[in-house]
Design an enzyme around this catalytic site. Structure first.
Site, PDB file in Angstrom:
ATOM      1  N   VAL B  96      -9.578  -8.273   2.333  1.00 27.23           N
ATOM      2  CA  VAL B  96     -10.336  -7.040   2.550  1.00 27.23           C
ATOM      3  C   VAL B  96     -11.599  -7.423   3.305  1.00 27.23           C
ATOM      4  CG1 VAL B  96     -11.826  -5.376   1.344  1.00 27.23           C
ATOM      5  CG2 VAL B  96      -9.447  -5.627   0.653  1.00 27.23           C
ATOM      6  N   CYS B  97     -12.040  -6.548   4.203  1.00 27.72           N
ATOM      7  CA  CYS B  97     -13.329  -6.703   4.888  1.00 27.72           C
ATOM      8  C   CYS B  97     -13.352  -8.046   5.641  1.00 27.72           C
ATOM      9  CB  CYS B  97     -14.443  -6.585   3.837  1.00 27.72           C
ATOM     10  SG  CYS B  97     -16.090  -6.212   4.468  1.00 27.72           S
ATOM     11  N   THR B  98     -14.479  -8.728   5.649  1.00 26.33           N
ATOM     12  CA  THR B  98     -14.577  -9.989   6.386  1.00 26.33           C
ATOM     13  C   THR B  98     -13.802 -11.123   5.718  1.00 26.33           C
ATOM     14  OG1 THR B  98     -16.703 -10.342   5.285  1.00 26.33           O
ATOM     15  CG2 THR B  98     -16.761  -9.427   7.510  1.00 26.33           C
TER      16      THR B  98
END
Lengths: 223, 223
Positions: B96-98
């Site tokens: 998820v995300c970075t």
């Protein structure tokens, strides 16, 4: 923000993410002791302070929900005394999911409109609250959220109230909170009937025990 | 599920909530040591196991994102070796995300379509991935999510894949995942221009350091 064993960690972490985005705010994770607290999904969190050491005056008092752990919290005199005390002075008294039943057990929702997890919302009446359907329900300084994932909406709503809309929009954009649930079953109004019935079938025991607990707490406060 | 200091706890807890709803599944919270891990929002979580003791074969390998802590993870040889090893055998390699930049630093996204937090998504190219806009992007067994709150959508998507739609719908209804964000700024496409510009202004330093780190990891793997 109250932590207790068996709470649902997502109830807690949605709002925690939003509250901690309020620059300058100090977010306390408050438990009965400094011992690690394990959630119903077996995630273990460390408190930052205890009921005894938490600040007297809080801007936001927040209580997450859960299952069996929530029933225990609703019957815990030390916890309820803490909530009743801090809740009497907090600027905002808030909860997500069945956390509102804990607020109710502490006597903090009497005469207030409030919501809870959809499958347990009718129990709010047993706490003297006015059962109200809604994702985030506000009545004066009581703000209660619906089940589990409503914590993101509740948290972001409070950020908007405590700062302003542009601030909250920045927090929303940082969290890329533009949800796209892969299914459309998040509400009993949209879930397939079979899914709704199966899910409802999980709640009678919890609801019965919660009702008994609320009745006992209401009686204790009267005596 | 990987835990590391400075990760974003909501990136982790959204999927953790969904994965732990898979009855019979064992969810491991894996860190470098058993020491408590503090997130970027100052929430402290306890690992259940370590890189050395984690099972060799995982159904799902999951990596959350964050800011400075994520940059450190992207440059940590022990962590990257663990991810490269487990990722080579895991049925699903997810983030998820970075967190996708950490997967990229470990060499796990080369030639795969992937997404990330919108403000850092272009960096995926520096890891040899095919930058792809999307809430949850799947290419073969790589499944990457957009920023922070996309973890709920990613987690629920995986529940549907690993069980079936009715099972995932029940999980969705239990979590009352029928989101109602109070503002409409969760995507750079819908956020007010001023909010978008302010938010973009927070990322140049992170992106520059992430680009340098990815270049170094790509070079290290070539030698």
């Amino acid at each position: 923000m109250l932590l207790y064993p068996g709470m649902t960690s997502l109830d807690f972490v949605g709002p925690q993410h939003m509250f901690s985005s309020l620059m300058g705010a100090q977010v306390h994770h408050i438990a009965k002791s400094m011992a690690p607290v394990t959630s119903d999904s077996k995630l273990t969190l460390l408190p930052t302070t205890t009921l005894k050491r938490a600040p007297r005056d809080l801007d936001i008092l927040f209580v997450p929900g859960g299952g069996d752990g929530t029933l225990a919290a609703m019957a815990d005199p030390e916890l309820l005394a803490f909530l009743a005390d801090r809740g009497s002075r907090a600027k905002w008294v808030t909860s997500v999911c069945t956390g509102s039943l804990v607020l109710g057990a502490a006597g903090l929702l009497k005469g207030y409109k409030a919501t809870s997890h959809w499958a347990s919302r009718s129990l709010l009446k047993d706490a003297g609250a006015i059962e109200t359907e809604g994702r985030v329900v506000r009545d004066r300084n009581r703000i209660t959220g619906a089940g589990v994932s409503a914590g993101l909406d509740l948290g972001l709503t409070l950020v908007g109230m405590l700062r302003d809309q542009a601030y909250a929009e920045t927090v929303q954009l940082l969290a890329e909170y533009a949800p796209e649930p892969p299914f459309n079953a998040g509400s009993p109004r949209t879930a397939p009937e079979a899914v709704k019935q199966m899910t409802e079938g999980m709640f009678p025991d919890f609801n019965e025990r919660a009702r008994t607990t609320l009745a006992r707490q209401v009686k204790l406060r009267r005596t």
